[in-house]
Design a protein around this motif. Sequence first.
Motif, PDB file in Angstrom:
ATOM      1  N   THR A 455       0.854  -1.198   0.000  1.00 52.74           N
ATOM      2  CA  THR A 455       0.000   0.000   0.000  1.00 52.74           C
ATOM      3  C   THR A 455       0.891   1.249   0.000  1.00 52.74           C
ATOM      4  N   PRO A 456       0.626   2.193  -0.911  1.00 53.43           N
ATOM      5  CA  PRO A 456       1.426   3.427  -0.878  1.00 53.43           C
ATOM      6  C   PRO A 456       1.119   4.224   0.392  1.00 53.43           C
ATOM      7  N   VAL A 457       2.194   4.604   1.095  1.00 55.20           N
ATOM      8  CA  VAL A 457       2.025   5.329   2.352  1.00 55.20           C
ATOM      9  C   VAL A 457       2.984   6.520   2.360  1.00 55.20           C
ATOM     10  N   ALA A 458       2.702   7.431   3.301  1.00 57.39           N
ATOM     11  CA  ALA A 458       3.587   8.567   3.554  1.00 57.39           C
ATOM     12  C   ALA A 458       4.139   8.408   4.954  1.00 57.39           C
ATOM     13  N   VAL A 459       5.462   8.443   5.080  1.00 57.73           N
ATOM     14  CA  VAL A 459       6.143   8.232   6.349  1.00 57.73           C
ATOM     15  C   VAL A 459       6.725   9.574   6.802  1.00 57.73           C
ATOM     16  N   LYS A 460       6.296  10.046   7.967  1.00 59.38           N
ATOM     17  CA  LYS A 460       6.809  11.303   8.521  1.00 59.38           C
ATOM     18  C   LYS A 460       7.715  10.966   9.687  1.00 59.38           C
ATOM     19  N   VAL A 461       8.964  11.455   9.602  1.00 59.71           N
ATOM     20  CA  VAL A 461       9.988  11.118  10.586  1.00 59.71           C
ATOM     21  C   VAL A 461      10.268  12.337  11.435  1.00 59.71           C
ATOM     22  N   LEU A 462      10.226  12.189  12.746  1.00 56.74           N
ATOM     23  CA  LEU A 462      10.482  13.281  13.664  1.00 56.74           C
ATOM     24  C   LEU A 462      11.951  13.655  13.649  1.00 56.74           C
ATOM     25  N   ARG A 463      12.266  14.931  13.442  1.00 54.44           N
ATOM     26  CA  ARG A 463      13.637  15.410  13.483  1.00 54.44           C
ATOM     27  C   ARG A 463      14.106  15.439  14.927  1.00 54.44           C
ATOM     28  N   PRO A 464      15.299  14.948  15.204  1.00 53.09           N
ATOM     29  CA  PRO A 464      15.759  14.878  16.617  1.00 53.09           C
ATOM     30  C   PRO A 464      15.807  16.241  17.305  1.00 53.09           C
ATOM     31  N   ASP A 465      16.135  17.275  16.556  1.00 49.18           N
ATOM     32  CA  ASP A 465      16.267  18.602  17.172  1.00 49.18           C
ATOM     33  C   ASP A 465      14.994  19.419  17.075  1.00 49.18           C
ATOM     34  N   ALA A 466      13.860  18.823  16.686  1.00 50.63           N
ATOM     35  CA  ALA A 466      12.611  19.567  16.550  1.00 50.63           C
ATOM     36  C   ALA A 466      12.128  20.029  17.924  1.00 50.63           C
ATOM     37  N   ALA A 467      11.775  21.319  18.028  1.00 49.87           N
ATOM     38  CA  ALA A 467      11.315  21.863  19.304  1.00 49.87           C
ATOM     39  C   ALA A 467       9.952  21.279  19.636  1.00 49.87           C
ATOM     40  N   GLN A 468       9.828  20.758  20.824  1.00 46.60           N
ATOM     41  CA  GLN A 468       8.591  20.153  21.302  1.00 46.60           C
ATOM     42  C   GLN A 468       8.069  19.090  20.323  1.00 46.60           C
ATOM     43  N   GLY A 469       8.987  18.518  19.530  1.00 46.42           N
ATOM     44  CA  GLY A 469       8.568  17.528  18.540  1.00 46.42           C
ATOM     45  C   GLY A 469       8.008  16.263  19.150  1.00 46.42           C
ATOM     46  N   ARG A 470       8.592  15.817  20.276  1.00 46.66           N
ATOM     47  CA  ARG A 470       8.128  14.581  20.881  1.00 46.66           C
ATOM     48  C   ARG A 470       6.710  14.706  21.408  1.00 46.66           C
ATOM     49  N   SER A 471       6.398  15.847  22.039  1.00 46.56           N
ATOM     50  CA  SER A 471       5.039  16.023  22.566  1.00 46.56           C
ATOM     51  C   SER A 471       4.028  16.128  21.432  1.00 46.56           C
ATOM     52  N   GLN A 472       4.387  16.817  20.342  1.00 45.19           N
ATOM     53  CA  GLN A 472       3.473  16.909  19.207  1.00 45.19           C
ATOM     54  C   GLN A 472       3.275  15.534  18.563  1.00 45.19           C
ATOM     55  N   PHE A 473       4.347  14.775  18.486  1.00 40.60           N
ATOM     56  CA  PHE A 473       4.253  13.419  17.927  1.00 40.60           C
ATOM     57  C   PHE A 473       3.253  12.576  18.723  1.00 40.60           C
ATOM     58  N   GLN A 474       3.412  12.605  20.047  1.00 43.46           N
ATOM     59  CA  GLN A 474       2.501  11.831  20.873  1.00 43.46           C
ATOM     60  C   GLN A 474       1.075  12.351  20.746  1.00 43.46           C
ATOM     61  N   ARG A 475       0.936  13.679  20.645  1.00 42.11           N
ATOM     62  CA  ARG A 475      -0.401  14.257  20.540  1.00 42.11           C
ATOM     63  C   ARG A 475      -1.075  13.864  19.235  1.00 42.11           C
TER      64      ARG A 475
END
Length: 731
Positions: A455-475
Amino acid sequence: MWQPKGNGVKKTGGNGLIAVAVDKDKSSQHALKWAVDNLLNRGQTVVLIHVAQRTSVSSVSSNCATTNPHQKQPDKQIRDLFLTFRCYCTRKDIKCFDVLLEDVDIVKAITEYVSFAAIEDLVLGAPSRHGFMRKFKADVPSSVSKAAPDFCNIYVVSKGKISSKRNASRSAPFTSPLLDQLQSQNDISDTQSRYSMNLRGLSPARGRGFDRKSFMDSSESDTDISFVSSGRPSSDHSPSMHYEFVDVGRNSRISTSSEHSLGSFRLGLRYSDRSSPYDLSSISQDSGATSCSCSSQNLDEVEAEMRRLKLELKQTMDMYSTACKEALVAKQKALELQRWRLDEERRLEEARFAEETALSLAEKERARCKAAVEAAEAAKRIAELEAQRRLSAEMNRLKESDEVKIASSNLSTKDLRYRRYTIEDIEEATQFFTESRKIGEGGYGPVYKCYLDHTPVAVKVLRPDAAQGRSQFQREIEVLSCIRHPNMVLLLGACPEYGIIVYEYLANGSLDDRIFRRGNTPPLSWQQRFRIAAEIATGLLFLHQTKPEPLVHRDLKPGNILLDHNYVSKISDVGLARLVPAVAENVTQCHLTSTAGTFCYIDPEYQQTGMLGVKSDVYSLGILLLQLITAKQPMGLTHFVERSIENGTLGEMLDPTVTDWPFEETLGFAKLALQCSELRRKDRPDLGKVVLPELNRLRELADESMGQTFFGGSLCPSSKSNASMTMQANS
């Protein structure tokens, strides 16, 4: 008697009498100057006619009933009026014969006198009033031109030029009652001139070099005839000639005087036949036989009058010499006073300027001190706010850290609402995140296209230095795993340990790319834009109606709207979404939180106060809708569209790649978008009750239009572009 000027107006045979109607206005001066320049030669006589208009006929009757016609002399104002024109004629060596008419009707008085005296040429000044005033006030020159006898040439002069002319249809009579009077006046003038020459030789003023003509020529220019001083009594001793004639229809009084006549003689005439004004035989029996001042019986009276005039002339010359000396002294004093006044004004101006400079400096110093105090207070407030912000940020960071820990533990243990992929599966599908698989990148991190489970999919990878990236990812995982809607992007899975999210692949990319045609893609039709707007509002309302608490997106913009191969829109990037407390339906839902979102799309009230509500997304939706129809950047877009609607130029603001905009529907669409983007939250319409119904109506209109185009036998450009985009996605 006289000949017209060779370069003047062409003349025919006649008695040669020329008359100018005079009054106190400038047009009379222009008329006399034109007559002197074009009709008169030196030594000729011009008849000056002035009508003193009376208000009632009763006063005329009482004046005409007096036994002595010489009792009522022209008043000082009339004399000064004639004096102005006589002085000008004297400088031009033109003789004057003054005629004063008293009547209720000016036009009738002039025309009857012209008929009586057989005037061959009559010059009148045209009024300088504009057309609107002439409409409500009678035009004397036009009326005289119509009523004057047919042997008279009428010239109407305006500002030194002929504005109208009425030519005579026949020659003027060779005989006129004025010819004998003018001849007698000329004879007396010659006699007086000889006496004046003798008097000038004997006068003491000769030693002082007094010359009347040179004085008059040097005192005023030849072109100005308004030079007679009104401050000094007039020394006009010119005797007058007064006579009356009685008409059948009304009583008129005529008084005449001569400028060059130094003698005094009176002639009393009374006429009773109006039809024959030239018959001098009908003299009234009541007035007795005509008395002529030039007869031999009254020669002694003439000589006595001459002696009296010589004495008066001497006295006048002495008075003039004294007046000249006094005038010179007064002029010198006036110049000294003028210089003194200028010096005082200069000193006063310097003092005023110095005072203003001092006040300005004081005001600047006061403003500088006030600004310094305000800056200090502002710095103090900023410091306090910064301390509060830091404290609040620290508390939010601790709270979000706790939430992340709780979410991570939940996801790693028992949350099975989405498929968990291993990092090996993701690396194999993306070929270890090769650049050839990369289809985009945002603030969150890069996005790759690959195939998982065929199945064609789009994969979004969190940048390690993204500000508040982990909380947005979980949200985002938390939100997307709990909701399913056709207009929300579909979450297929995730790899939470490495911050990777797997979405369904949407072939046509973001709405931002399609609006601005990045990659040279075909433009969206207006039908597609109306349908996309309704789908976005539908998905947004779905978020706002989640239970138990509404969900606010906080970052709605064209870059976060994705399009599949059929151009169906889906809302993505819900990592900034926040829950707001559920309240009653008639109360605005708000929640105090730290500001987040994209500049130009953030609700201004939320940005200032930190109060988040469902109408914060309505503001972002309004900006997005304006971009959807204009294809312009969001900065200042509401102002430009509002001004174009006021000026009726909305068509110039619309996306020019679409040529068939339905104007009325597009205008309603733009006004709805402006309402959504109001600065105050309470002024924005309700999404479910106002915005979405109107967008659904426009979508139905677009669907009908696309159906008609399809069944008409032609495939719309958007359908072609859909097919091409589908082929590219499958390749």
